[in-house]
Enzyme design. Sequence first.
Site, mmCIF file in Angstrom:
data_model
loop_
_atom_site.group_PDB
_atom_site.id
_atom_site.type_symbol
_atom_site.label_atom_id
_atom_site.label_comp_id
_atom_site.label_asym_id
_atom_site.label_seq_id
_atom_site.Cartn_x
_atom_site.Cartn_y
_atom_site.Cartn_z
ATOM 1 N N LYS A 200 0.841 -1.201 0.000
ATOM 2 C CA LYS A 200 0.000 0.000 0.000
ATOM 3 C C LYS A 200 0.876 1.251 0.000
ATOM 4 C CE LYS A 200 -1.893 2.507 3.226
ATOM 5 N NZ LYS A 200 -1.767 3.807 2.546
ATOM 6 N N GLY A 252 7.092 4.710 8.075
ATOM 7 C CA GLY A 252 6.205 5.848 8.292
ATOM 8 C C GLY A 252 6.450 6.442 9.655
ATOM 9 N N SER A 253 5.401 7.021 10.217
ATOM 10 C CA SER A 253 5.579 7.742 11.474
ATOM 11 C C SER A 253 5.663 6.794 12.665
ATOM 12 C CB SER A 253 4.415 8.715 11.663
ATOM 13 O OG SER A 253 3.219 7.984 11.720
ATOM 14 N N GLU A 274 10.350 1.040 10.033
ATOM 15 C CA GLU A 274 11.306 2.130 9.777
ATOM 16 C C GLU A 274 10.569 3.421 10.077
ATOM 17 O OE1 GLU A 274 14.395 1.688 8.995
ATOM 18 O OE2 GLU A 274 14.511 -0.286 8.031
ATOM 19 N N CYS A 308 13.520 10.784 6.542
ATOM 20 C CA CYS A 308 13.468 10.249 7.909
ATOM 21 C C CYS A 308 14.811 10.432 8.608
ATOM 22 C CB CYS A 308 13.093 8.788 7.854
ATOM 23 S SG CYS A 308 14.050 7.916 6.632
ATOM 24 N N GLU A 405 10.398 15.685 15.719
ATOM 25 C CA GLU A 405 10.692 15.611 14.288
ATOM 26 C C GLU A 405 9.797 16.590 13.532
ATOM 27 O OE1 GLU A 405 9.238 12.175 12.097
ATOM 28 O OE2 GLU A 405 11.174 12.014 11.118
HETATM 29 P P1 NAD Z 1 2.302 7.894 8.317
HETATM 30 O O1 NAD Z 1 2.717 6.963 9.381
HETATM 31 O O2 NAD Z 1 1.170 8.799 8.561
HETATM 32 O O3 NAD Z 1 1.931 7.078 6.996
HETATM 33 C C1 NAD Z 1 2.761 6.085 6.459
HETATM 34 C C2 NAD Z 1 1.894 5.051 5.777
HETATM 35 O O4 NAD Z 1 1.077 4.397 6.732
HETATM 36 C C3 NAD Z 1 0.943 5.620 4.735
HETATM 37 O O5 NAD Z 1 0.872 4.714 3.664
HETATM 38 C C4 NAD Z 1 -0.384 5.669 5.488
HETATM 39 O O6 NAD Z 1 -1.507 5.593 4.654
HETATM 40 C C5 NAD Z 1 -0.280 4.437 6.346
HETATM 41 N N1 NAD Z 1 -1.085 4.453 7.559
HETATM 42 C C6 NAD Z 1 -1.583 5.529 8.223
HETATM 43 N N2 NAD Z 1 -2.258 5.120 9.325
HETATM 44 C C7 NAD Z 1 -2.170 3.764 9.351
HETATM 45 C C8 NAD Z 1 -2.644 2.753 10.251
HETATM 46 N N3 NAD Z 1 -3.330 3.075 11.346
HETATM 47 N N4 NAD Z 1 -2.363 1.462 9.984
HETATM 48 C C9 NAD Z 1 -1.642 1.132 8.903
HETATM 49 N N5 NAD Z 1 -1.173 2.026 8.017
HETATM 50 C C10 NAD Z 1 -1.427 3.332 8.240
HETATM 51 O O7 NAD Z 1 3.615 8.650 7.949
HETATM 52 P P2 NAD Z 1 3.821 9.751 6.827
HETATM 53 O O8 NAD Z 1 3.366 11.031 7.386
HETATM 54 O O9 NAD Z 1 3.273 9.323 5.536
HETATM 55 O O10 NAD Z 1 5.421 9.708 6.683
HETATM 56 C C11 NAD Z 1 6.228 10.488 7.454
HETATM 57 C C12 NAD Z 1 6.896 9.687 8.539
HETATM 58 O O11 NAD Z 1 7.558 8.544 8.034
HETATM 59 C C13 NAD Z 1 7.957 10.479 9.245
HETATM 60 O O12 NAD Z 1 7.822 10.343 10.629
HETATM 61 C C14 NAD Z 1 9.259 9.862 8.772
HETATM 62 O O13 NAD Z 1 10.341 10.006 9.631
HETATM 63 C C15 NAD Z 1 8.871 8.455 8.546
HETATM 64 N N6 NAD Z 1 9.749 7.817 7.569
HETATM 65 C C16 NAD Z 1 10.682 6.934 7.994
HETATM 66 C C17 NAD Z 1 11.542 6.314 7.107
HETATM 67 C C18 NAD Z 1 12.582 5.330 7.548
HETATM 68 O O14 NAD Z 1 13.106 4.606 6.734
HETATM 69 N N7 NAD Z 1 12.899 5.244 8.831
HETATM 70 C C19 NAD Z 1 11.437 6.592 5.747
HETATM 71 C C20 NAD Z 1 10.482 7.507 5.329
HETATM 72 C C21 NAD Z 1 9.620 8.098 6.254
#
Ligand code: NAD
Length: 499
Positions: A200, A252-253, A274, A308, A405
Amino acid sequence: MQTTKENSKSTDSQNTKFNFDYAPALESTDIVQIKDRNLLFIDGKWVAPSQGKYFKTINPATGLPLAEIAEASTKDVDNAVKAARKAYTKTWSKLTGAERGRYLFRIARLIQERARELAVLETMDNGKPIKESRDIDIPLVAAHFFYYAGWADKLDYAIPGQKVSPVGVVGQIIPWNFPLLMAAWKIAPALACGNTVVIKPAETTSLSLLLLVQILQEAGLPDGVVNVITGAGETGTALVAHADINKVAFTGSTDVGRLIAKTVAGTNKKLTLELGGKSAHIIFEDAAIEQAVEGVINGIFFNQGHVCCAGSRLLLEESVSEIFVEKLKIRMQQLRVGNPLDKNTDIGAINSSTELEKIKKLITTGQNEGAEFFEPNIEMPDKGYFQKPCFFNRVSSAFTLSRVEVFGPVLAISTFRTTQEAIAKANDTPYGLAAGIWSEKGSKVHKVASSLKAGVIWANTYNKFDPTSPFGGYNESGWGREGGRHGLFPYLNTKQGAK
Ligand code: NAD
Ligand code: MN
């Protein structure tokens, strides 16, 4: 000529000696074809979402919609997982590693052939400068497929003394900051190890993955080996909770990562996370200052700070702090914020209005807490979602900007007097993704590196990526590693006893 004169006048009045003006060099979008309505990709076919729901994806540089994207329901997710299970049992797990490798090589070559198209589409949907999507994201996407293609027939040698097998069906969820690169980090090792995939993308950046699907089809990848379900948090929740998934890989976050860890706890599912970061750059007085300034600029302003592992905290040795900050200001004055499709653009658009609001709010918090604020006097586009690069100087470790962050082009600067203090400050964070050390003395670099609690440490450079190198964090930055040989482990089950 007229324009040149006018510009030199305006730069004089802004006291910016180095502000050159370039003619716009726009990358054409003709190469990209975007469908008005984009469906789900399940079992090798494009299928409409079962509830008939669609949402819009926009171009953040203009604020205008690009296309409609299907929202996958729980039922669609279930269909995708079923397709992946069938493909796993019937086809993909029956192939030899060499055969799987051949598919991956073919995919990598097709990505290279269509690199320009992928780069332009990524820039349109995400807002990142074309020079980054063209020179960094897409070449690394191809490199990941090439690299893991090479592992597919060598898995028996990946973990000495262990017999390995695929884990089965994997559910993968990725963010919007490096849409296609994160997809490659997830899909390439999964397939090399013999797993099938349901993935996804983030809801604001689905398009490049949907184009990658066309490449997978062109490569003749068997039906159901990779399935793409588009949608937001609810779709992600359904995927994580699905009973027939053997592994979840999430980028993600940290907040969503925590929710996922809770859902997966007590099941047999493997999990890699990650997450976020608040990574530190440490500049010692013996560093090559000009290069370090460039490294800091790259570390925090690259990709609008949507990285990130962004070097979002800058720790300066006191003796060089003033000169460093002065040089940083001058360099920031030359940064070009603007149309991401312009090849001269350094800083593109913030991916969404929501993200832009989050950044603005944190900047206000920083200003209220009383840190010294600097932003350059540079031109900003008059439409779309853009943020001027900026920094806060003399932040104490209690300040929000030192801890939280921002995920935007905002740097927090403080100073140190001793190496011990630098290490303590760098480690004073709930995260631990990356760090940068700048010193001309190799022994010092090694000593500091071994004391830092961060997964990736760069010395005299920053934000350099390579598929052969593992990536991942400590503490709230995540679990597990992606990339390199280590990136295979989460996609393999192991048993004592080599072949
Ligand atoms: P996010 O966590 O809001 O979303 C990431 C993904 O998760 C999206 O596809 C979103 O649709 C999905 N998602 C949202 N809620 C969910 C749930 N309850 N269950 C399952 N999936 C869900 O993050 P974002 O705002 O899209 O990305 C930014 C964050 O990602 C930042 O904190 C950044 O540091 C982190 N990030 C980390 C890395 C790494 O490799 N460590 C790489 C890129 C981004
Ligand atoms: Mn978009």
